[in-house]
Every structure is written in structure tokens, then in C-alpha cells.
Design a protein around this motif. Structure first.
Motif, short mmCIF file in Angstrom:
data_model
loop_
_atom_site.label_atom_id
_atom_site.label_comp_id
_atom_site.label_asym_id
_atom_site.label_seq_id
_atom_site.Cartn_x
_atom_site.Cartn_y
_atom_site.Cartn_z
N ASP A 65 41.29 30.58 30.19
CA ASP A 65 39.99 30.44 30.87
C ASP A 65 39.50 28.99 30.79
O ASP A 65 39.19 28.36 31.80
CB ASP A 65 38.91 31.34 30.23
CG ASP A 65 39.15 32.82 30.50
OD1 ASP A 65 40.19 33.15 31.12
OD2 ASP A 65 38.31 33.63 30.08
N SER A 96 40.22 35.71 32.54
CA SER A 96 39.44 36.94 32.33
C SER A 96 38.43 37.14 33.46
O SER A 96 38.12 36.20 34.21
CB SER A 96 38.68 36.83 31.00
OG SER A 96 37.65 35.87 31.14
N LYS A 97 37.91 38.36 33.54
CA LYS A 97 36.90 38.68 34.55
C LYS A 97 35.66 37.80 34.33
O LYS A 97 35.04 37.33 35.28
CB LYS A 97 36.54 40.16 34.43
CG LYS A 97 35.65 40.69 35.54
CD LYS A 97 35.49 42.21 35.42
CE LYS A 97 34.57 42.75 36.51
NZ LYS A 97 33.14 42.42 36.29
N GLN A 98 35.32 37.56 33.06
CA GLN A 98 34.13 36.77 32.71
C GLN A 98 34.22 35.33 33.23
O GLN A 98 33.22 34.70 33.49
CB GLN A 98 33.92 36.72 31.19
CG GLN A 98 33.37 37.99 30.57
CD GLN A 98 34.37 39.14 30.61
OE1 GLN A 98 35.58 38.94 30.40
NE2 GLN A 98 33.89 40.33 30.89
N GLU A 101 33.33 33.76 37.64
CA GLU A 101 32.14 33.14 38.23
C GLU A 101 32.10 31.64 38.01
O GLU A 101 31.76 30.88 38.92
CB GLU A 101 30.87 33.78 37.63
CG GLU A 101 30.18 34.68 38.63
CD GLU A 101 28.89 35.24 38.09
OE1 GLU A 101 27.82 34.67 38.39
OE2 GLU A 101 28.93 36.26 37.38
N ASN A 138 27.81 38.67 35.45
CA ASN A 138 28.42 39.84 34.81
C ASN A 138 27.39 40.93 34.49
O ASN A 138 27.43 41.56 33.45
CB ASN A 138 29.19 39.43 33.55
CG ASN A 138 30.34 38.49 33.88
OD1 ASN A 138 31.18 38.81 34.72
ND2 ASN A 138 30.36 37.32 33.27
N ARG A 143 22.05 33.70 32.32
CA ARG A 143 23.31 33.25 31.73
C ARG A 143 23.05 31.92 31.04
O ARG A 143 22.08 31.22 31.34
CB ARG A 143 24.41 33.12 32.77
CG ARG A 143 24.28 31.92 33.67
CD ARG A 143 25.48 31.81 34.61
NE ARG A 143 25.22 30.79 35.64
CZ ARG A 143 25.51 29.50 35.51
NH1 ARG A 143 26.03 29.05 34.39
NH2 ARG A 143 25.23 28.65 36.48
#
Length: 299
Positions: A65, A96-98, A101, A138, A143
Motif C-alpha cells: 500500500d 488493500s481495500k483501505q 481511496e 471506508n 478521515r
């Protein structure tokens, strides 16, 4: 960053314990391909060598990431933005999905740097869509963002306004001034600031709507908006006022300015139709906002 050790302020140097090496240089602890890449980037300050090591980290599956994102940022600084875009597209599936963005945010910057406006607009719309669907951040309401080493909280509202601001800028690059104007107005209604006001003013000047442009600038001149006192904002306001005076003193033939508005209006509407198509019910307020301009076109 709280370094723990070495924070006490002793006047005698021999009492003073140095914080750990990785803390001083803001490096992650340990020894791995990613850590070595960061060391070469931040301590040895050798960006080209760092890029090679970031690749190694990605291939080794070490902190992928961070490695992909950091590598793309360094590539951008080295004027290798096109390459960075390809790298993100090829390797984001390993992240990762996180991380997706923030990879999108890096991509938007890269598209901007390369002048790839269509792709930038596409991605910004996608981000707006995620916000509407409640998938942004997420699923959280805020954030943590970082700027110049400081951490701060960003709300969904601020993020929406920021994305709309970027979208307005992209439309302006295309010469779609009416679309840009509507998007900037929307952004200002959510989270107003001086920078967006200046851009909105420019949209209005481009459409030969000088009185409206003046009133937008007045808010900045009177210090009503966040960032009004920034030296950058002040000098921009001066430039815009100068441009306004120049435009108003040169006599424009009304016929030509009317045509420009007509073109921009149609183009702007097409853009908005496609932009807000997935959520028809939520689209209405935007169109109510532009309905006054219909009267200007009727004449």
C-alpha cells in the motif's frame, strides 16, 4: 510524532538522550525493502534509487500500500507522472481495500499534472458517486489527512467541497465555464473559501458576467471567506480586479458574448446530465440553481 525518549529538555548535552534514528528521520522501524527505500528517499535523498527500491518492495509484497503510493509520488516529483499512472493501474489490485481511496487521490493529481483532463473528471465523478453512496472514507464520517508532516481530520463535507473544486478546475481547463461555475457554486455552498471564490469569479469573467464576478470578489475583499487574508489570495484578487476592469472597458459586441454563453450553457448541461445521472432524485437542486440562466438565454 511523540518520540518518547529524548523529549525532556535538559540544558546539559551529556544528559540528553537522542531519540532513535528512525524517529529522527521519520522512518518506519526495522529493516525491509520498504524501509530501505524510505531511507534512500528521505535520508540519502536519492529519488531515482528510491524508485528502484520501492519497486523491489512492491515485488516482495512488503508494505505494498505504502510502497506503491510513495513510489508514485516520487515519480511525479521526478517528472515521471505517466509512468506513475501506469504503475498504479498495474499494481493497485495488490493493495488493500483501505488504500484504494488514497490511490485515487494520487491518480487525480497525476492526471492533472499530465493534462489528462477527461480521466481526471471521470475519477472525480466516481469519487462524488462514492460519497453519495456512503462508501467514501471506508464508511466513516471523517478521515485523517496529512499535510507538511501534520495530521488533521477531514470531514465528508470538506472532502465533497474539495472534489467539486477540483472538478470545477478541470471543467475550466476544457473551457466549460458554465459547468465549472455551477460546480464551484455548489462547492462554495458546502465549504466556502477564497481560492474557490477566485476561480468562480474567473468563470463569470469568461462568460462576460462582470457584475456577478465583482460581487463574488467583494466577499474576498471584505474578508468574509476562509483564506481571504492569504497573500496568495490577495494577489489573485488584484489580478482579477485588473482583468475585470480591462474587460469592462473594452466594448464587447453583445452578439458574440451571447453565443459563448449559449455554447457553454449547452455543454455545461450535458456535463451535468451525465454527472448526476445515477442519482436522479438528488439532481434537482442543482438544476434549480441554473434555471435563472435560462432567462438570460431567452433574449
Amino acid at each position: 510524532m511523540n518520540t518518547g525518549k529524548g523529549e525532556k529538555h535538559h540544558h546539559h548535552d551529556h544528559d540528553h538522550q537522542e531519540p532513535p534514528y528512525h524517529v529522527i528521520h521519520k522512518l518506519p522501524p526495522g529493516d525491509s525493502p520498504y524501509v530501505r527505500a524510505k531511507h534512500v528517499q528521505l535520508v540519502q535523498k536519492d529519488p531515482e534509487a528510491a524508485i528502484v527500491l520501492f519497486w523491489k518492495a512492491i515485488n516482495a509484497g512488503d508494505r505494498v500500500d505504502s510502497a506503491l503510493k510513495d513510489m508514485a509520488v516520487v515519480m511525479k516529483q521526478q517528472d515521471r507522472a505517466e509512468e506513475a499512472i501506469e504503475a498504479i493501474k498495474s499494481f493497485r489490485h495488490r493493495c488493500s481495500k483501505q488504500a484504494q481511496e488514497s490511490l485515487d487521490n494520487v491518480l487525480i493529481d497525476l492526471y492533472k499534472k499530465c493534462g489528462r483532463i477527461e480521466e481526471q473528471i471521470e475519477l472525480l465523478k466516481q469519487k462524488l458517486h462514492m460519497i453519495y453512496e456512503g462508501e467514501a472514507f471506508n464508511g466513516k464520517l471523517t478521515r485523517t489527512a496529512r499535510s507538511h508532516g501534520r495530521k488533521f481530520q477531514v470531514t465528508i463535507k470538506q472532502e465533497t467541497s474539495r472534489i467539486l473544486g477540483n472538478l470545477g478546475w478541470a471543467y475550466m481547463q476544457q473551457g466549460s465555464y458554465l459547468a465549472a461555475e455551477v460546480v464551484y457554486q455548489k462547492a462554495q455552498s458546502i465549504d466556502p473559501d477564497a481560492n474557490k471564490a477566485c476561480n468562480l469569479c474567473l468563470c463569470l469573467i469568461k462568460q462576460a458576467r462582470y457584475a456577478a464576478a465583482h460581487s463574488v470578489l467583494d466577499d474576498v475583499l471584505q474578508g468574509k471567506l476562509a483564506g481571504s487574508d492569504d497573500p496568495k489570495s490577495r494577489s489573485r484578487v488584484k489580478e482579477l480586479l485588473h482583468e475585470l476592469e480591462a474587460c469592462q472597458s473594452s466594448l464587447l459586441s453583445p452578439k458574440s458574448s451571447e453565443l459563448c454563453l449559449e455554447d457553454a450553457f449547452v455543454e455545461g448541461l450535458d456535463k451535468l446530465m451525465s454527472q448526476w445521472a445515477p442519482y436522479r432524485s438528488r439532481r434537482l437542486p442543482i438544476f434549480e440553481e441554473i434555471s435563472p440562466y435560462r432567462d438570460q438565454l431567452a433574449c
